[in-house]
Design a protein around this motif. Structure first.
Motif, short mmCIF file in Angstrom:
data_model
loop_
_atom_site.label_atom_id
_atom_site.label_comp_id
_atom_site.label_asym_id
_atom_site.label_seq_id
_atom_site.Cartn_x
_atom_site.Cartn_y
_atom_site.Cartn_z
N ALA A 1 0.83 -1.20 0.00
CA ALA A 1 0.00 0.00 0.00
C ALA A 1 0.87 1.25 0.00
N TRP A 2 1.96 1.22 0.79
CA TRP A 2 2.87 2.37 0.83
C TRP A 2 3.63 2.50 -0.48
N LEU A 3 4.13 1.39 -1.02
CA LEU A 3 4.87 1.43 -2.27
C LEU A 3 4.02 1.95 -3.42
N ASP A 4 2.75 1.56 -3.45
CA ASP A 4 1.86 2.02 -4.52
C ASP A 4 1.76 3.54 -4.55
N LYS A 5 1.80 4.16 -3.38
CA LYS A 5 1.72 5.63 -3.30
C LYS A 5 3.09 6.27 -3.52
N TYR A 6 4.10 5.73 -2.83
CA TYR A 6 5.42 6.37 -2.85
C TYR A 6 6.07 6.29 -4.23
N THR A 7 5.85 5.20 -4.96
CA THR A 7 6.50 5.06 -6.27
C THR A 7 5.95 6.05 -7.31
N LYS A 8 4.90 6.77 -6.96
CA LYS A 8 4.36 7.80 -7.86
C LYS A 8 4.93 9.19 -7.56
N THR A 9 5.77 9.30 -6.53
CA THR A 9 6.30 10.60 -6.11
C THR A 9 7.60 10.94 -6.83
N ASN A 10 7.92 12.24 -6.83
CA ASN A 10 9.19 12.68 -7.42
C ASN A 10 10.39 12.18 -6.61
N ASP A 11 10.20 12.06 -5.29
CA ASP A 11 11.30 11.55 -4.45
C ASP A 11 11.69 10.14 -4.88
N TYR A 12 10.69 9.31 -5.17
CA TYR A 12 10.99 7.96 -5.61
C TYR A 12 11.68 7.96 -6.98
N LYS A 13 11.21 8.80 -7.88
CA LYS A 13 11.81 8.86 -9.22
C LYS A 13 13.28 9.26 -9.14
N LYS A 14 13.59 10.19 -8.24
CA LYS A 14 14.98 10.60 -8.05
C LYS A 14 15.81 9.44 -7.48
N LEU A 15 15.24 8.73 -6.52
CA LEU A 15 15.94 7.60 -5.91
C LEU A 15 16.19 6.50 -6.94
#
Length: 275
Positions: free
Chosen positions: A255-269
């Motif tokens: 549930a957390w990954l589904d939300k976080y992977t859509k963020t810019n922070d994740y894209k940068k990581l």
């Protein structure tokens, strides 16, 4: 077997991480075996999330006085979001990582683990974190007639591959043997990770190894004499693993990954560790 300077460096790293367990710059004692995985409720009550990973350029490593790694940094974000303190243990042996999950020593296997029918018998996997394939690591050809250089997996018949003991790559190599209808010799090396084996190929101590493409790409800059262009399999799925009884933990991670992977922070990581 003669070791190169780079191989010695990685051997010392393996010894260091076996003796000193590091998380966010601190040291801790090895988590006790409970005999069974903790429930997510128990994890929340303790305030601590225990994870095991592999020490490599992608998952977890120390650069100067900073702990880095895609899996480490991503799981650290999850732990913070859940109000948990992350304790992470580097372990070079896949078998030991798996045993630690099944016996309750760790809650999450936080390194990109190949999702196969066999691994799904032991672990409950999160949603896919990365795509990748296994590649052959060998020295660059001396000339166009270099008979030791492998351009096609079919040429691996009667060659010897050195891999980490109980590596998930074993299954792919055995499948490859069936595909080429011939024998490939396998030597499993205990307590050596993929980067250490790459160093030994670079030094001429061993002829070939096999590792994940992402790790090979992240490490190839240290070994200009190596070639990683020959793939030995198709693209496969990589994910984190938890005990098959830890459904609530898996659901929370997903549930957390589904939300976080859509963020810019994740894209940068992701861009930081995967080209």
């Amino acid at each position: 077997m003669r070791k190169t300077h780079k191989a010695i460096k990685y051997t010392l790293l393996a010894v260091a991480i076996a003796v000193g367990i590091v998380w966010t710059g601190s040291h801790r004692e090895k988590a006790p075996l409970s005999g069974e995985p903790r429930s997510y409720e128990g994890i929340k009550a303790s305030g601590v999330l225990r994870a095991v990973t592999e020490y490599n350029a992608i998952s977890y490593h120390v650069a100067g006085d900073t702990v880095q790694g895609f899996d480490y940094e991503l799981l650290h974000e999850f732990a913070e979001a859940q109000g948990l303190r992350l304790e992470i243990t580097p372990e070079m042996s896949y078998e030991e990582r798996l045993k630690g999950i099944l016996q309750g020593q760790y809650d999450v296997l936080a390194t990109g683990t190949l999702v196969t029918t066999r691994s799904k018998d032991s672990l409950l996997f999160t949603h896919t974190l990365a795509l990748g394939k296994q590649v052959l690591v060998q020295r660059k050809p001396k000339d166009e007639n270099d008979s030791t250089y492998i351009k096609n997996p079919l040429e691996l018949a009667h060659k010897t591959l050195y891999i980490t003991e109980n590596s998930p790559a074993l299954l792919r190599i055995h499948n490859l043997m069936n595909e080429i209808a011939d024998t490939i010799y396998i030597k499993e090396i205990k307590d050596y990770g993929p980067e250490q084996l790459m160093a030994m190929v670079a030094g001429g101590d061993i002829p070939y190894t096999v590792c994940d493409e992402s790790i090979a790409q992240a490490s190839i800059g240290d070994f200009p004499e190596l070639d990683i262009q020959t793939g030995i399999g198709f693209t496969q799925l990589y994910a984190w693993g938890v005990s098959k009884t830890s459904t609530e933990l898996a659901d929370s991670l997903n549930a957390w990954l589904d939300k976080y992977t859509k963020t810019n922070d994740y894209k940068k990581l992701y861009k930081k560790y995967f080209n």
